[in-house]
Enzyme design. Structure first.
Site, PDB file in Angstrom:
ATOM      1  N   LYS A 171       0.834  -1.200   0.000  1.00 53.06           N
ATOM      2  CA  LYS A 171       0.000   0.000   0.000  1.00 53.06           C
ATOM      3  C   LYS A 171       0.870   1.253   0.000  1.00 53.06           C
ATOM      4  CE  LYS A 171      -3.535   2.822   0.848  1.00 53.06           C
ATOM      5  NZ  LYS A 171      -4.626   3.083  -0.104  1.00 53.06           N
ATOM      6  N   LYS A 239      -1.059  11.239   5.832  1.00 52.14           N
ATOM      7  CA  LYS A 239      -0.731  10.154   6.764  1.00 52.14           C
ATOM      8  C   LYS A 239       0.048   9.056   6.062  1.00 52.14           C
ATOM      9  CE  LYS A 239      -3.640   7.039   7.184  1.00 52.14           C
ATOM     10  NZ  LYS A 239      -3.952   5.736   6.530  1.00 52.14           N
TER      11      LYS A 239
END
Length: 287
Positions: A171, A239
């Site tokens: 990811k 983030k």
């Protein structure tokens, strides 16, 4: 595996729950506010006001949360996921979080006889609604195979990446590529506009050539329409980029493009755009 506990019924979680219910899964949801999940309750999901009540009869648990701190709290707090999971349950964290946290949860699950998979997704809200998410899975391969029917209810591009934490690593690599791509789209459009090109014509010309990309197909039309609604919001992209930079430093890897794009998004965050979609990067170039 038909009875599923689901925690994190937000922008991404809601359509995922709806798709699971549509395919016949018995989905039990926990949310802090019942008012925010009336739509999924009306679709057939069962609501609980505590994590322990939600999970006590669920053989599979899925979490889709916001930031690593949320994951730690939901998993490790008294009465949280680890305390409440029934023996032998499969636990799937689909949050984009840190690989080290995924490994920590996996280790704790192993001690308790639980099966853990980290399975972050990509594709945004539209892909979640259409059950076309890309899902990158880390953990024991046998557990991955056992959970494939669940993944196939939510996504179409499902890939086993390796041991626990490797789904999160995949990811983060995806987000590195995304950062460079969305920045390239915005810079190209800013340049074309500055030179007086007709932007819709330019985008049609570029759409099938070497510059073609998913972001050119999706973000560019949104930018033309000044549509900055979040399919994926700036605050969560920041983030992810911070997590990727933290991981890269462990390998002494310099990610200069990622660092530059992160600084641009931080400037947008500082002027109140944290909840806008990532296509809002064009505002960095607006005059």
């Amino acid at each position: 595996m038909k009875k599923i506990g689901f925690i994190g019924v937000g922008l991404m979680g809601k359509p995922m729950v709806k798709n699971l219910v549509k395919l016949g899964f018995d989905v039990h949801i926990y949310a802090r506010s019942v008012m925010k999940v009336y739509d999924v309750i009306s679709n057939g999901a069962r609501y609980y006001s505590s994590i322990s009540d939600c999970l006590k009869e669920c053989s599979t648990i899925i979490t889709v949360l916001g930031i690593p701190k949320d994951v730690e709290e939901v998993y490790f707090a008294s009465g949280g996921v680890l305390d409440s999971a029934m023996p032998g349950a499969y636990i799937i964290d689909m949050t984009a979080t840190s690989p080290s946290l995924a490994k920590m949860i996996n280790n704790e699950c192993s001690k308790r006889g639980l099966h853990f998979l980290d399975a972050p997704v990509t594709g945004g809200v539209l892909a979640a609604k259409n059950a076309r998410l890309s899902i990158m899975v880390g953990g024991a391969e046998a557990d991955y195979k056992s959970c494939l029917p669940l993944f196939r209810a939510m996504g179409t591009n499902i890939n086993y990446m390796g041991e626990a934490g490797m789904g999160q690593q995949a990811k983060l690599a995806n987000q590195i590529i995304l950062a460079g791509t969305i920045a390239g789209v915005c810079e190209g459009m800013a340049y074309a506009k500055s030179k007086g090109l007709d932007l819709p014509k330019f985008l049609r010309a570029a759409s099938t050539g070497g510059a073609s990309s998913k972001q050119l197909d999706t973000a560019a039309p949104q930018i033309l329409d000044r549509d900055f609604a979040p399919g994926f919001s700036i605050k969560y992209f920041i983030k992810d980029m911070l997590l990727a930079l933290d991981e890269s430093r462990k390998e002494n890897l310099d990610l200069d493009i990622l660092s530059t794009v992160l600084s641009q998004y931080k400037k947008l965050e500082s002027i109140g755009l944290a909840d806008d979609g990532i296509q809002s990067l064009i505002k960095y170039y607006d005059k």
